[in-house]
Design an enzyme around this catalytic site. Structure first.
Site, PDB file in Angstrom:
ATOM      1  N   ARG A 236       0.859  -1.186   0.000  1.00  0.00           N
ATOM      2  CA  ARG A 236       0.000   0.000   0.000  1.00  0.00           C
ATOM      3  C   ARG A 236       0.893   1.233   0.000  1.00  0.00           C
ATOM      4  NH1 ARG A 236      -3.226  -3.123  -1.261  1.00  0.00           N
ATOM      5  NH2 ARG A 236      -5.340  -3.492  -0.481  1.00  0.00           N
ATOM      6  N   GLU A 265      -3.557   7.594  -5.533  1.00  0.00           N
ATOM      7  CA  GLU A 265      -3.728   6.900  -6.803  1.00  0.00           C
ATOM      8  C   GLU A 265      -5.024   7.354  -7.483  1.00  0.00           C
ATOM      9  OE1 GLU A 265      -3.569   2.720  -5.901  1.00  0.00           O
ATOM     10  OE2 GLU A 265      -1.523   2.837  -5.116  1.00  0.00           O
ATOM     11  N   HIS A 284      -0.644  -0.100  -9.736  1.00  0.00           N
ATOM     12  CA  HIS A 284      -1.304  -0.965  -8.751  1.00  0.00           C
ATOM     13  C   HIS A 284      -1.822  -2.240  -9.424  1.00  0.00           C
ATOM     14  CE1 HIS A 284      -3.564  -0.845  -4.645  1.00  0.00           C
ATOM     15  NE2 HIS A 284      -3.287  -2.092  -4.989  1.00  0.00           N
TER      16      HIS A 284
END
Length: 331
Positions: A236, A265, A284
């Protein structure tokens, strides 16, 4: 009128057919939403019996608005979008999926490590610009004998350690919740975070995001790292203080970074990381394979079916709720 209402707060998948098929075991109205804010979640899910959640915020305010909710099932290992304490207090089961994408994330972390170490991405960029010159990548160091430090030593790090050993990397890890017995099984030396930062050539971040781990890697940690160190994050983004990382890269406190996740993000177009040659950025994606996506979707939907059928789910994220709700254990 259906017996149950299940709301998906948000999703980025092309199809929800897997979820639909599994939920059809019960008499369910399946409502699809694309919420981004607390108010949008409240409007969509206030009368839901079950919730599927990807990124939308399930805060205390949202949870207090849920009149019928019995279960919230989140796509992923982490449950950082959900206020666990508030859910538990209200008797809502929170579920996740702790055993999907272990190979994918471990493989991706190793791929980022190799690309950063051998400067594959950098050299690819130069060749495509018409520059055929290996010296653009100097220095490159032999991988065998270097130290990989893993921040967090759960299932993904354990998977990664088995693969990293094949490249001759020495393994150390920091995780206050892992026993020496587990570490010995994987031939990993457990150290504290300070020693890991001072010692490792590669630092791969795999800790869960909690209030305690947010900003776990910051200026103090970067200042103690080797100037040749490369940090890798497939967990994360907020585990790393991004401004401290940018400063460490700009001042050559560390040599590089390979990041699949970021503090915010998608990445802001003005983020300095975008202009740094020594940084590899991915969107991601470490969790993804066709197989892992199918596995995740199926297990997350099954969590909801279990609870609405009167069972505790296999993937219970707030075990304290067992003291509050009357559900049966799976046989």
């Amino acid at each position: 009128m259906a017996q149950f209402k299940v709301v998906i707060t948000d999703y980025e998948y092309k199809s929800l057919q897997i979820e639909q098929d599994i939920l059809s075991q019960l008499d369910v109205e399946f409502v699809k939403a694309q919420c981004r804010t607390e108010e949008e979640v409240i409007n969509a899910a206030k009368d839901a019996d079950g919730i599927l959640n990807q990124y939308a915020p399930i805060t205390q305010k949202v949870i207090q608005s849920l009149n019928n909710c019995k279960v919230i099932s989140r796509y992923g290992v982490g449950v950082n979008t959900i206020d666990l304490d508030a859910a538990t207090e209200q008797g809502i089961v929170v579920a996740n999926c702790t055993d999907y994408c272990m190979d994918e994330v471990a493989d991706h972390a190793l791929a980022l490590l190799l690309s950063a170490a051998r400067k594959v991405t950098l050299l690819n960029s130069y060749v495509k610009q018409g520059v055929w010159e290996y010296k653009k990548a100097i220095p490159i160091y032999r991988l065998r004998g270097q130290i990989l430090g893993m921040v967090g030593f759960g299932k993904i790090s354990q998977n990664l350690s088995a693969k990293a050993k094949a490249f001759g990397l020495k393994l150390i890890a920091y995780d206050p919740f892992i026993s020496q017995e587990v570490a010995s099984k994987y031939e990993v030396e457990m150290v504290d975070l300070d020693i890991l930062c001072q010692t490792a050539d590669f630092i791969s971040v795999h800790a869960p995001l909690t209030k305690a781990t947010k900003g776990l890697i910051g200026s103090a940690q970067f200042s103690s790292m080797k100037p040749e160190a490369i940090i890798i994050n497939t967990s994360r983004g907020p585990l790393i203080n991004e401004q401290s990382l940018i400063t460490a890269l700009q001042t050559s406190q560390i040599a590089g970074a390979a990041l699949d996740v970021l503090e915010h993000e998608p990445i802001d177009p003005g983020n300095p990381l975008l202009k740094m040659e020594q940084v590899i950025l991915n969107p991601h994606v470490a969790w993804y394979s066709e197989e892992s996506e199918r596995e995740l979707k199926g297990k997350i939907a099954q969590n909801v079916v279990d609870v609405l059928s009167g069972l505790f789910p296999v993937y219970l994220a707030n075990p304290k709720v067992k003291d509050i709700v009357d559900l049966r254990q799976r046989l």
